[in-house]
Design a protein around this motif. Structure first.
Motif, PDB file in Angstrom:
ATOM      1  N   ALA A 139      81.425 -27.694  12.356  1.00 28.51           N
ATOM      2  CA  ALA A 139      80.360 -28.687  12.164  1.00 28.51           C
ATOM      3  C   ALA A 139      79.807 -28.641  10.748  1.00 28.51           C
ATOM      4  O   ALA A 139      79.235 -29.613  10.264  1.00 28.51           O
ATOM      5  CB  ALA A 139      79.236 -28.449  13.164  1.00 28.51           C
ATOM      6  N   LEU A 140      79.986 -27.491  10.082  1.00 32.21           N
ATOM      7  CA  LEU A 140      79.487 -27.356   8.713  1.00 32.21           C
ATOM      8  C   LEU A 140      80.552 -27.710   7.685  1.00 32.21           C
ATOM      9  O   LEU A 140      80.349 -27.522   6.477  1.00 32.21           O
ATOM     10  CB  LEU A 140      78.997 -25.921   8.493  1.00 32.21           C
ATOM     11  CG  LEU A 140      77.748 -25.620   9.327  1.00 32.21           C
ATOM     12  CD1 LEU A 140      77.939 -24.403  10.189  1.00 32.21           C
ATOM     13  CD2 LEU A 140      76.525 -25.510   8.449  1.00 32.21           C
ATOM     14  N   GLY A 141      81.699 -28.177   8.146  1.00 33.06           N
ATOM     15  CA  GLY A 141      82.769 -28.481   7.207  1.00 33.06           C
ATOM     16  C   GLY A 141      83.617 -27.264   6.905  1.00 33.06           C
ATOM     17  O   GLY A 141      84.205 -27.143   5.835  1.00 33.06           O
ATOM     18  N   ALA A 142      83.675 -26.346   7.870  1.00 39.70           N
ATOM     19  CA  ALA A 142      84.528 -25.162   7.741  1.00 39.70           C
ATOM     20  C   ALA A 142      85.771 -25.359   8.611  1.00 39.70           C
ATOM     21  O   ALA A 142      85.771 -26.197   9.506  1.00 39.70           O
ATOM     22  CB  ALA A 142      83.770 -23.919   8.195  1.00 39.70           C
ATOM     23  N   LEU A 143      86.813 -24.588   8.317  1.00 42.04           N
ATOM     24  CA  LEU A 143      87.955 -24.519   9.224  1.00 42.04           C
ATOM     25  C   LEU A 143      87.736 -23.274  10.072  1.00 42.04           C
ATOM     26  O   LEU A 143      87.800 -22.151   9.564  1.00 42.04           O
ATOM     27  CB  LEU A 143      89.269 -24.423   8.443  1.00 42.04           C
ATOM     28  CG  LEU A 143      90.525 -24.211   9.303  1.00 42.04           C
ATOM     29  CD1 LEU A 143      90.711 -25.338  10.316  1.00 42.04           C
ATOM     30  CD2 LEU A 143      91.768 -24.077   8.423  1.00 42.04           C
ATOM     31  N   SER A 213      75.428 -39.643  11.795  1.00 45.84           N
ATOM     32  CA  SER A 213      73.994 -39.738  12.076  1.00 45.84           C
ATOM     33  C   SER A 213      73.524 -38.636  13.022  1.00 45.84           C
ATOM     34  O   SER A 213      72.333 -38.532  13.314  1.00 45.84           O
ATOM     35  CB  SER A 213      73.639 -41.116  12.630  1.00 45.84           C
ATOM     36  OG  SER A 213      74.361 -41.364  13.801  1.00 45.84           O
ATOM     37  N   LEU A 214      74.432 -37.784  13.482  1.00 50.99           N
ATOM     38  CA  LEU A 214      74.026 -36.648  14.316  1.00 50.99           C
ATOM     39  C   LEU A 214      73.362 -35.583  13.443  1.00 50.99           C
ATOM     40  O   LEU A 214      73.743 -35.381  12.288  1.00 50.99           O
ATOM     41  CB  LEU A 214      75.244 -36.009  15.003  1.00 50.99           C
ATOM     42  CG  LEU A 214      75.930 -36.764  16.137  1.00 50.99           C
ATOM     43  CD1 LEU A 214      77.184 -35.998  16.566  1.00 50.99           C
ATOM     44  CD2 LEU A 214      75.002 -36.944  17.330  1.00 50.99           C
ATOM     45  N   SER A 215      72.423 -34.865  14.018  1.00 56.45           N
ATOM     46  CA  SER A 215      71.840 -33.696  13.350  1.00 56.45           C
ATOM     47  C   SER A 215      72.896 -32.585  13.293  1.00 56.45           C
ATOM     48  O   SER A 215      73.950 -32.686  13.938  1.00 56.45           O
ATOM     49  CB  SER A 215      70.651 -33.191  14.165  1.00 56.45           C
ATOM     50  OG  SER A 215      71.133 -32.725  15.418  1.00 56.45           O
ATOM     51  N   MET A 216      72.598 -31.495  12.574  1.00 61.34           N
ATOM     52  CA  MET A 216      73.530 -30.368  12.566  1.00 61.34           C
ATOM     53  C   MET A 216      73.709 -29.807  13.971  1.00 61.34           C
ATOM     54  O   MET A 216      74.804 -29.445  14.368  1.00 61.34           O
ATOM     55  CB  MET A 216      73.039 -29.261  11.625  1.00 61.34           C
ATOM     56  CG  MET A 216      73.229 -29.552  10.154  1.00 61.34           C
ATOM     57  SD  MET A 216      74.857 -30.228   9.721  1.00 61.34           S
ATOM     58  CE  MET A 216      75.909 -28.887  10.232  1.00 61.34           C
ATOM     59  N   PHE A 243      73.837 -29.682   3.739  1.00 64.91           N
ATOM     60  CA  PHE A 243      73.275 -28.892   2.642  1.00 64.91           C
ATOM     61  C   PHE A 243      71.807 -28.563   2.936  1.00 64.91           C
ATOM     62  O   PHE A 243      71.359 -27.436   2.719  1.00 64.91           O
ATOM     63  CB  PHE A 243      73.402 -29.640   1.310  1.00 64.91           C
ATOM     64  CG  PHE A 243      74.801 -30.150   1.035  1.00 64.91           C
ATOM     65  CD1 PHE A 243      75.918 -29.432   1.469  1.00 64.91           C
ATOM     66  CD2 PHE A 243      75.023 -31.356   0.362  1.00 64.91           C
ATOM     67  CE1 PHE A 243      77.207 -29.905   1.238  1.00 64.91           C
ATOM     68  CE2 PHE A 243      76.311 -31.827   0.126  1.00 64.91           C
ATOM     69  CZ  PHE A 243      77.403 -31.103   0.568  1.00 64.91           C
ATOM     70  N   ALA A 244      71.083 -29.547   3.470  1.00 64.45           N
ATOM     71  CA  ALA A 244      69.668 -29.318   3.788  1.00 64.45           C
ATOM     72  C   ALA A 244      69.538 -28.257   4.878  1.00 64.45           C
ATOM     73  O   ALA A 244      68.629 -27.425   4.855  1.00 64.45           O
ATOM     74  CB  ALA A 244      69.015 -30.624   4.235  1.00 64.45           C
ATOM     75  N   TYR A 245      70.476 -28.285   5.815  1.00 61.92           N
ATOM     76  CA  TYR A 245      70.447 -27.297   6.903  1.00 61.92           C
ATOM     77  C   TYR A 245      70.658 -25.888   6.361  1.00 61.92           C
ATOM     78  O   TYR A 245      70.008 -24.927   6.780  1.00 61.92           O
ATOM     79  CB  TYR A 245      71.532 -27.638   7.937  1.00 61.92           C
ATOM     80  CG  TYR A 245      71.684 -26.622   9.050  1.00 61.92           C
ATOM     81  CD1 TYR A 245      70.951 -26.725  10.227  1.00 61.92           C
ATOM     82  CD2 TYR A 245      72.574 -25.547   8.922  1.00 61.92           C
ATOM     83  CE1 TYR A 245      71.087 -25.790  11.241  1.00 61.92           C
ATOM     84  CE2 TYR A 245      72.716 -24.607   9.933  1.00 61.92           C
ATOM     85  CZ  TYR A 245      71.976 -24.733  11.088  1.00 61.92           C
ATOM     86  OH  TYR A 245      72.102 -23.808  12.096  1.00 61.92           O
TER      87      TYR A 245
END
Lengths: 471, 201
Positions: A139-143, A213-216, A243-245
Motif C-alpha cells: 500500500a506504500l508503494g513497496a514490493l 482517493s482511499l486513505s492509507m 508521503f504525508a502518512y
C-alpha cells in the motif's frame, strides 16, 4: 535513446537485483525482513547450520499470532506452547541483536499494522515476512510478499531471496465509492470478480480514482487481501497521501528529501505494459458479505445464497453443497437478516484507526444485540492509544463491545481466541476458510462498519440504512 | 532436503477447488517444531466428522485403498492461503512426495519445492481425467518423473509439465539453496557496497 516504460513493480525489482541466472532465477536483496513467532523454525534451521543473520539491522520482530488479547502478561498465557513461541522470538532477537517490539511494549501489534505505522515500510522497498498477508505493505508503494519458513531462513542467512519474475496485473477501479462502502468492500468485489486464484503468479498494481482517493488505511486493507485473489503482492503507487502518512514516523528516512526524490520516480511510467488488466466501476460496489468458505464467495448485502444448480460443473456442485452444509445455509436465503452469534472487529485487514472510527460511528448510541458477543481488537498498541485518546473505547464499551489488547486474535485463532462450532461470525478479517476461526465456526467477511451493524442488529444488515439514521 | 527424481505410486484424488492450507493443517498445530511428526495433523479436521470427531470413512485420505498413496491429485488453487510451511511438512510426513493440480497457491508451490514435495501443474482437463482414472481404479499407479518432466497416468497417457529449472535442479539433487547462495558471498557483498545505506533507515 529513451528506456522502455516500466511498471512500478519492475523498477523495484530491477533496483534489488543482485544477480540473474541464465534460467531467469533472480537473486533479490531484501530491505526489510519482518518476523513474528512463526519464525521459530527458521531460527532453528539457522542454528543447526551454525549461521547467524547477515543483516540484523534489517530485521524487526514482533509477537502477534500468539499474543493474548485479555492480558499483556506472558504469565497469563495458559498454553505453555503459546508462551514459548513468544519467548523464543524475544530470545532469538536478543541473541542476534535484532530489534524486537515485545509484548507489553509501546510498539507491539500485528506485524502488518506496525510496519507501516512505525515507518518501517516505505515506498520502493523490498519487504518480506513469513506471512501471506505481507502483501499489505504494498500500500506504500513497496514490493512486499509472504514467504515460507525455508525462505525466511534463507533471508536471515543471506539477506537475499531467489525469485522468478512474476507477471503483472493492473486492477483499475474508477468512480466514487458510495456512502458506507469501504476498501474492504472494494477488495471483496474484486476477488468475487476475478476469483481466489485470479491473480495467481501476478503482482497486482491497484489504480484508478477510487483507489487513489482511499486513505492509507484503506489502501492497506486493499493490498492486504491481494493474497486472497492469489496475488503474489499488491501495490499502490506512492503519492502525497503516502508521503504525508510517513512523515515523522519513528523509522521514516533520515534524509527525507533524498527519499522523496526516489519515491517520486517510482510510479509506473506512462505506457508501461501489464500482463493483465482488470477494471471495475467503483460507483457500483456495494457493502459486501461472504457466504461461503472462499473469499471469492462474496455478494452485496442485498444478495441471496446461491444454489448448487448455479455451479458450473459436478465438482463445483459437490463443493457448494459441502460449503452450504458447513455454513448452515440454504439456497435462496437472504444474507440480510441472517443472525450472527459473534462479531470480530480486528486483524491485519481491518484493525487500524480508521476501521475503528468507522465501526464506532455505527456503534455510537446503539447497543450490541443480546444474543451477540462482540469484540474489538485494535491492531497495535499505537492504534489502541489513539482510539482511547479519541474516546472510541468508551463508545464500544458503552455499546456492549469487549475492548481488547492488540494481536491477530480471532482472525486465525492461534492464541485460543476462537468461536464455538456452529457459531456464525461477522468478521472483519480476511479468510472465511472452514475452521479458520475454530473447528466448525462459520465466518462471514465484512467491513468494520458492516460488522458493527451486524453487532447492533443481531443479524447482517445494510449499514447504509443505519448511517442514514434508520434503526 | 530429500531428493526427488522419479516416483511411482497410487494417487489419492481430492477434487475440490480452493483447498486452503488451514484445511491441510489447522492453525492450532503450528507451534510444533519441525522435528515433530506433522503427518497426524494432515487434514486433521477435514477428515473427521464434526459431530463425533471420528474419522470420516468417506474422506479420500481415510480410504484404506489410498493408504500407501504418495501422490495427491487436487482441484484448482490447491493449498492457497496461509504461507505456513507446515502444510508441506504435514503432507511430507504423511508420505506424500507429489501434488498434482490445475493450479497452486504460489507460496505453497515454493515451499513444496524446497521441502521435497513436488507440485505438478497440469491442465484442468488432464487433472480431471487423472481424477476419474484413480477413482475408477484406486489401485492403479501413477508415475511422476522429474528428470523427464512427465506424468504417466494409469491409462498409459503421458503428460508433460514445467518446473522452474533452478528449483528442479535443487530438488533432483536434494540441495538446499542456502549453501548455494552463501557461495555467492562476493556478489552479495558487492551489491551491498553499491546499494550503500539506501533503505536502511
Amino acid at each position: 535513446m529513451s528506456e522502455a516504460p516500466r511498471t512500478m513493480f519492475e523498477k523495484i525489482w530491477d533496483r534489488h537485483r543482485v544477480l540473474e541466472r541464465e534460467d531467469g532465477q533472480t537473486l533479490l536483496y531484501v530491505d526489510r525482513h519482518l518476523v513474528h513467532e512463526g519464525g521459530a523454525a527458521a531460527f532453528a534451521a539457522l542454528r543447526r547450520r551454525g549461521l547467524a543473520p547477515r543483516a540484523p539491522d534489517r530485521i524487526f520482530t514482533v509477537p502477534d499470532h500468539y499474543a493474548p488479547t485479555d492480558s499483556r502478561r506472558l504469565d497469563d498465557i495458559r498454553d505453555p506452547r503459546h508462551r514459548e513461541m513468544i519467548e523464543q522470538l524475544a530470545q532469538n532477537s536478543k541473541e542476534h541483536g535484532i530489534r524486537h517490539f515485545g509484548l507489553g511494549g509501546p510498539e507491539q501489534g500485528i506485524v502488518h499494522v506496525i510496519g507501516p505505522e512505525l515507518g518501517l515500510s516505505q515506498p520502493g522497498m523490498l519487504i518480506v515476512c513469513g506471512d501471506s498477508h505481507t502483501s499489505t505493505h504494498g500500500a506504500l508503494g513497496a514490493l512486499a510478499f509472504g514467504i515460507g519458513s525455508s525462505e525466511v531462513a534463507h533471508v536471515l542467512a543471506t539477506q537475499t531471496l531467489w525469485q522468478r519474475k512474476p507477471k503483472t496485473m493492473r486492477i483499475t477501479v474508477d468512480g466514487r465509492l458510495g456512502e458506507g462502502v469501504s476498501a474492504k468492500d472494494v477488495i471483496l468485489a474484486i476477488i468475487a470478480r476475478i476469483s481466489a486464484a485470479g491473480a495467481t503468479g501476478h503482482v497486482i498494481e491497484y489504480a484508478g480514482s477510487a483507489i487513489t482517493s482511499l486513505s492509507m488505511e484503506g489502501r492497506l486493507t486493499l493490498c492486504n487481501m491481494s493474497i486472497e485473489a492469489g496475488g503474489r503482492a499488491g501495490m499502490v503507487a506512492p503519492d502525497e497521501a503516502t508521503f504525508a502518512y510517513l512523515a515523522g514516523r519513528a523509522y521514516a528516512p533520515e534524509d527525507w528529501e533524498a527519499a522523496l526524490a526516489r519515491w517520486r520516480a517510482l510510479p509506473s511510467d506512462p505506457g508501461a505494459v501489464f500482463d493483465a488488466e482488470v477494471t471495475l466501476d467503483g460507483g457500483a460496489i456495494e457493502p459486501m458479505v461472504t457466504w461461503g468458505n472462499s473469499p471469492e464467495e462474496a455478494l452485496p448485502i442485498g444478495g441471496t445464497v446461491p444454489g448448487p444448480e448455479a455451479a458450473a460443473d459436478a465438482e463445483r456442485r459437490e463443493t457448494m453443497a459441502r460449503t452450504l452444509d458447513y455454513m448452515g445455509l440454504a439456497p435462496g436465503m437472504a444474507l440480510e437478516g441472517l443472525a450472527v452469534d459473534r462479531v470480530f472487529i480486528g486483524s491485519c485487514t481491518n484493525s487500524r484507526i480508521e476501521d475503528l472510527r468507522a465501526a464506532a460511528a455505527v456503534a455510537r448510541g446503539r447497543r450490541v444485540a443480546e444474543s451477540v458477543e462482540a469484540w474489538v481488537v485494535p491492531g497495535s498498541e499505537a492504534v489502541k492509544r489513539q482510539a482511547e485518546a479519541e474516546g472510541l473505547h468508551e463508545v464500544f464499551r458503552g455499546a456492549g463491545f469487549d475492548w481488547r489488547e492488540p494481536g491477530c486474535s480471532m482472525c486465525v485463532g492461534m492464541n485460543g481466541d476462537i468461536a464455538r462450532p456452529g457459531s456464525r461470525v461477522a468478521s472483519t478479517s480476511n479468510r472465511n476458510f472452514m475452521g479458520r476461526q475454530g473447528p466448525g465456526a462459520r465466518t462471514h467477511l465484512v467491513s468494520p462498519a458492516m460488522a458493527a451493524a451486524a453487532a447492533v442488529a443481531g443479524h447482517f444488515t445494510d449499514v447504509r440504512r443505519l448511517l442514514a439514521g434508520g434503526g | 532436503m530429500e531428493a526427488f527424481t522419479r516416483l511411482t505410486s497410487v494417487a489419492v484424488p481430492l477434487p475440490r477447488p480452493n483447498i486452503d492450507t488451514d484445511q491441510i493443517i489447522p492453525a492450532r498445530f503450528l507451534s510444533r517444531p519441525r522435528e515433530v511428526d506433522h503427518g497426524e495433523f494432515l487434514f486433521h479436521d477435514a477428515r473427521r466428522r464434526p459431530e463425533t470427531g471420528e474419522q470420516d470413512p468417506e474422506f479420500p485420505l481415510n480410504r484404506e485403498v489410498f493408504g500407501a498413496a504418495r501422490i495427491i491429485v487436487a482441484g484448482r488453487n490447491f493449498a492457497c492461503g496461509s504461507s505456513r510451511e507446515s502444510a508441506v511438512w504435514a503432507l511430507f510426513d504423511a508420505g506424500f512426495r507429489c501434488a498434482i493440480a490445475p493450479s497452486f497457491g504460489d507460496i505453497f508451490r515454493t515451499n513444496g519445492m524446497k521441502n521435497g514435495l513436488l507440485p505438478v501443474v497440469l491442465p484442468a482437463e488432464a487433472v480431471a481425467a487423472l481424477t476419474a482414472q484413480v477413482e475408477a481404479a484406486p489401485e492403479a499407479e501413477v508415475t511422476v518423473d522429474l528428470r523427464a518432466l512427465e506424468v504417466t497416468f494409469p491409462d498409459g497417457s503421458v503428460h508433460g509439465f514445467e518446473v522452474d529449472p533452478f528449483a528442479r535442479h535443487c530438488l533432483l539433487e536434494g540441495l538446499d539453496e542456502i549453501g548455494l547462495t552463501l557461495s555467492l558471498e562476493d556478489e552479495i557483498a558487492a551489491f551491498e557496497r553499491r546499494y550503500g545505506r539506501e533503505n536502511t533507515r
